[in-house]
Design a protein around this motif. Structure first.
Motif, PDB file in Angstrom:
ATOM      1  N   LYS A 132      -1.267  -2.138  -6.091  1.00 53.05           N
ATOM      2  CA  LYS A 132      -2.401  -2.777  -5.421  1.00 53.05           C
ATOM      3  C   LYS A 132      -3.000  -1.851  -4.366  1.00 53.05           C
ATOM      4  O   LYS A 132      -4.224  -1.782  -4.213  1.00 53.05           O
ATOM      5  N   LEU A 133      -2.148  -1.144  -3.639  1.00 51.48           N
ATOM      6  CA  LEU A 133      -2.633  -0.192  -2.644  1.00 51.48           C
ATOM      7  C   LEU A 133      -3.456   0.910  -3.300  1.00 51.48           C
ATOM      8  O   LEU A 133      -4.515   1.298  -2.792  1.00 51.48           O
ATOM      9  N   VAL A 188      -7.101   2.674   6.242  1.00 52.86           N
ATOM     10  CA  VAL A 188      -7.957   1.489   6.195  1.00 52.86           C
ATOM     11  C   VAL A 188      -8.956   1.532   7.351  1.00 52.86           C
ATOM     12  O   VAL A 188      -8.873   2.381   8.227  1.00 52.86           O
ATOM     13  N   GLU A 209      -3.381  -7.113   7.303  1.00 53.65           N
ATOM     14  CA  GLU A 209      -3.510  -7.855   6.038  1.00 53.65           C
ATOM     15  C   GLU A 209      -2.625  -7.235   4.959  1.00 53.65           C
ATOM     16  O   GLU A 209      -1.949  -7.946   4.218  1.00 53.65           O
ATOM     17  N   TRP A 210      -2.628  -5.903   4.877  1.00 48.76           N
ATOM     18  CA  TRP A 210      -1.770  -5.239   3.897  1.00 48.76           C
ATOM     19  C   TRP A 210      -0.292  -5.428   4.237  1.00 48.76           C
ATOM     20  O   TRP A 210       0.532  -5.671   3.362  1.00 48.76           O
ATOM     21  N   GLU A 261      -7.246  -4.943   8.930  1.00 50.72           N
ATOM     22  CA  GLU A 261      -7.008  -4.652   7.518  1.00 50.72           C
ATOM     23  C   GLU A 261      -5.585  -4.150   7.306  1.00 50.72           C
ATOM     24  O   GLU A 261      -4.930  -4.523   6.327  1.00 50.72           O
ATOM     25  N   PHE A 302       3.173  -3.890  -5.361  1.00 48.70           N
ATOM     26  CA  PHE A 302       2.486  -3.703  -4.080  1.00 48.70           C
ATOM     27  C   PHE A 302       1.851  -2.318  -4.018  1.00 48.70           C
ATOM     28  O   PHE A 302       0.688  -2.174  -3.634  1.00 48.70           O
ATOM     29  N   ILE A 347      -1.130   4.163   4.948  1.00 51.77           N
ATOM     30  CA  ILE A 347      -2.387   3.651   4.395  1.00 51.77           C
ATOM     31  C   ILE A 347      -3.553   4.095   5.272  1.00 51.77           C
ATOM     32  O   ILE A 347      -3.397   4.329   6.467  1.00 51.77           O
ATOM     33  N   LYS A 402      -3.906   3.720  -0.312  1.00 49.53           N
ATOM     34  CA  LYS A 402      -2.600   4.372  -0.230  1.00 49.53           C
ATOM     35  C   LYS A 402      -2.768   5.872  -0.055  1.00 49.53           C
ATOM     36  O   LYS A 402      -3.456   6.539  -0.817  1.00 49.53           O
ATOM     37  N   ALA A 444      -6.817  -0.389  -4.527  1.00 48.24           N
ATOM     38  CA  ALA A 444      -7.741  -0.608  -3.413  1.00 48.24           C
ATOM     39  C   ALA A 444      -8.192   0.709  -2.776  1.00 48.24           C
ATOM     40  O   ALA A 444      -9.087   0.725  -1.943  1.00 48.24           O
ATOM     41  N   ARG A 454       1.148  -8.622   3.096  1.00 41.09           N
ATOM     42  CA  ARG A 454       1.323  -8.716   1.641  1.00 41.09           C
ATOM     43  C   ARG A 454       2.622  -8.099   1.143  1.00 41.09           C
ATOM     44  O   ARG A 454       3.010  -8.280  -0.005  1.00 41.09           O
TER      45      ARG A 454
END
Length: 101
Positions: free
Chosen positions: A33-34, A86, A94-95, A91, A30, A84, A40, A37, A98
């Motif tokens: 992925k942050l 965003v 959404e994170w 958004e 996870f 995060i 993070k 993208a 996940r």
């Protein structure tokens, strides 16, 4: 916009134990992925509440009250967080959806 994803404490985290290998792997994926993208900002695990203190100010102008841990309100304790950056609340949700842990 900055958002904090909070990881709630558990009996295991309050005992100072690391998560099992499956959960650690899920957390690592996870976080990767942050990073990929570019959202993070920071992620940290926290010590158990037995290592902590609370400082409260029950009366304005009076001395603060220091209470040493551990704290029994497990539903209110945090084991860690992910910060995060965003574009929207949607958004951020959404994170959060996940997260597998």
């Amino acid at each position: 916009m900055l958002f904090m994803l909070i990881v709630k404490a558990s009996k295991n985290s309050e005992a100072g134990n690391l998560p099992d290998s499956g959960l650690m792997e899920a957390m690592t994926k996870f976080n990767e992925k942050l990073v990929q993208a570019g959202v993070k900002v920071m992620a940290k695990g926290l010590h158990p509440s037995s290592n902590g203190i609370r400082i409260s100010f029950p009366e304005q102008g009076k001395n603060p009250v220091v209470t040493e841990g551990p704290f029994t309100e497990a539903q209110d304790l945090i084991a860690g967080f992910i910060l995060i950056d965003v574009k929207s609340m949607e958004e951020a949700k959404e994170w959060a959806f996940r997260m597998l842990f």
